[in-house]
Structure formats: structure tokens, C-alpha cells
Design a protein around this motif. Structure first.
Motif, mmCIF file in Angstrom:
data_model
loop_
_atom_site.group_PDB
_atom_site.id
_atom_site.type_symbol
_atom_site.label_atom_id
_atom_site.label_comp_id
_atom_site.label_asym_id
_atom_site.label_seq_id
_atom_site.Cartn_x
_atom_site.Cartn_y
_atom_site.Cartn_z
ATOM 1 N N PHE A 51 19.614 -23.529 35.161
ATOM 2 C CA PHE A 51 19.398 -21.828 35.551
ATOM 3 C C PHE A 51 18.218 -22.264 36.124
ATOM 4 N N SER A 52 17.096 -23.411 35.924
ATOM 5 C CA SER A 52 15.322 -23.639 36.418
ATOM 6 C C SER A 52 15.883 -24.292 37.834
ATOM 7 N N MET A 53 16.821 -25.128 37.730
ATOM 8 C CA MET A 53 16.743 -25.543 38.976
ATOM 9 C C MET A 53 18.088 -24.531 39.737
ATOM 10 N N LEU A 54 18.593 -23.860 39.507
ATOM 11 C CA LEU A 54 20.005 -23.100 40.291
ATOM 12 C C LEU A 54 18.588 -21.260 40.968
ATOM 13 N N PHE A 55 17.616 -21.818 40.662
ATOM 14 C CA PHE A 55 17.112 -20.312 40.626
ATOM 15 C C PHE A 55 16.310 -21.103 41.551
ATOM 16 N N PHE A 56 15.763 -22.457 42.426
ATOM 17 C CA PHE A 56 14.831 -22.981 43.643
ATOM 18 C C PHE A 56 16.204 -23.009 44.631
ATOM 19 N N ALA A 57 17.245 -23.062 44.202
ATOM 20 C CA ALA A 57 18.367 -23.219 45.110
ATOM 21 C C ALA A 57 18.996 -21.945 45.971
ATOM 22 N N LEU A 58 18.330 -20.309 44.977
ATOM 23 C CA LEU A 58 19.345 -19.504 45.247
ATOM 24 C C LEU A 58 17.876 -18.758 46.451
ATOM 25 N N VAL A 59 16.265 -19.916 45.999
ATOM 26 C CA VAL A 59 15.489 -19.100 47.060
ATOM 27 C C VAL A 59 15.706 -19.665 48.088
ATOM 28 N N GLN A 60 16.208 -21.125 48.441
ATOM 29 C CA GLN A 60 16.353 -22.064 49.572
ATOM 30 C C GLN A 60 17.171 -21.467 50.243
ATOM 31 N N ARG A 61 18.071 -20.369 49.655
ATOM 32 C CA ARG A 61 19.889 -20.300 50.170
ATOM 33 C C ARG A 61 18.891 -18.631 50.464
ATOM 34 N N GLY A 62 17.916 -17.930 50.780
ATOM 35 C CA GLY A 62 18.172 -16.902 50.905
ATOM 36 C C GLY A 62 17.961 -15.879 50.277
ATOM 37 N N VAL A 63 17.620 -16.028 49.257
ATOM 38 C CA VAL A 63 18.125 -14.641 47.624
ATOM 39 C C VAL A 63 16.958 -14.426 47.486
ATOM 40 N N PRO A 64 16.376 -13.118 47.914
ATOM 41 C CA PRO A 64 15.139 -11.973 47.350
ATOM 42 C C PRO A 64 14.402 -13.068 46.662
ATOM 43 N N GLY A 65 13.023 -13.455 46.646
ATOM 44 C CA GLY A 65 12.447 -13.809 45.306
ATOM 45 C C GLY A 65 12.751 -13.311 44.556
ATOM 46 N N GLU A 66 12.350 -12.266 43.839
ATOM 47 C CA GLU A 66 12.438 -11.400 43.351
ATOM 48 C C GLU A 66 13.653 -10.848 42.080
#
Length: 131
Positions: A51-66
Motif C-alpha cells: 500500500f505504501s508503494m501504491l500510494f506513490f504510484a497513484l500520485v505519479q499517475r495523476g490521482v490528486p494527492g489528497e
């Protein structure tokens, strides 16, 4: 306030899942080594890494940070925090030692620490494959 809510909901789901998984394992392995607690801690540590790494992947793919942050704390802090139980592992180690099963106590204490750290590292590596 929303952060508290997502952690609370995730924690509730995680605690309920731990209760079910631990109970199922205990029903199959009575006495001796506390396999139920060991398994939930290893699985939870692995999932926290993922989950910690997927958090970074989501941000990199443009999912809003919040939104990514809320998903991360719901899953890693809430769900996995409610699912894992290192305090129970500690108490079980003390109880094993008090009952004279020192080798099992040591295996539980050190084994839990070593295997959960390895599981978190493996989870981080698996999660990195998706980022």
C-alpha cells in the motif's frame, strides 16, 4: 476529520478481519506456537509495504494527492493497523516464556520481528512493480 473517519473505518474492518483469520487459524492449530497472530502480522506487514508503494504510484499517475493520501491512510494505517497486532505477539511471547517454553517464546519474538520486516520489504518490492 475525514482522516480520522477513514482510519476508524479501515481499523474496524482490519480488526474484524484479524478476529476471523486468527480464529480460523487457532481452530486448526491448538496450543504451542501462536500461528494466528504470527500470520496476521506477516500478512499485514506485507500489505503495508504494498500500500505504501501504491500510494506513490497513484500520485505519479495523476490521482490528486489528497485522495491518494486518504486511500493510503485508510488501507495502510487503518486496515493494516487494525489487522496487525504486535502487542498481542509480545504478550504471547511473555506467556510462552512464563510457561517455561523459552524456545517458543524466543522464536515468536524474534521470528515475528524478522519475518514481518522481510514481509514489509517484499511488499514494498511488489508494490514498486506497479509504480
Amino acid at each position: 476529520m475525514i482522516e480520522l473517519l477513514v482510519v476508524a473505518v479501515g481499523g474496524g474492518v482490519g480488526a474484524a478481519a484479524r478476529f476471523m483469520v486468527d480464529g480460523e487459524i487457532r481452530s486448526r492449530h491448538n496450543g504451542g506456537f501462536p500461528w494466528g497472530t504470527f500470520v496476521v502480522n506477516v500478512v499485514g506487514s506485507f500489505l503495508i509495504g504494498v500500500f505504501s508503494m501504491l500510494f506513490f504510484a497513484l500520485v505519479q499517475r495523476g490521482v490528486p494527492g489528497e485522495l491518494a493520501h486518504l486511500l493510503h491512510i485508510a488501507l495502510a494505517v487503518g486496515l493494516c493497523g487494525g489487522f496487525t497486532t504486535f502487542s498481542t505477539a509480545t504478550v504471547e511471547s511473555v506467556r510462552l516464556a512464563q510457561s517455561g517454553r523459552l524456545r517458543l517464546a524466543l522464536a515468536n519474538a524474534l521470528g515475528t520481528l524478522a519475518v514481518t520486516v522481510l514481509a514489509a520489504g517484499l511488499g514494498t518490492a511488489v508494490g514498486a512493480l506497479f509504480s
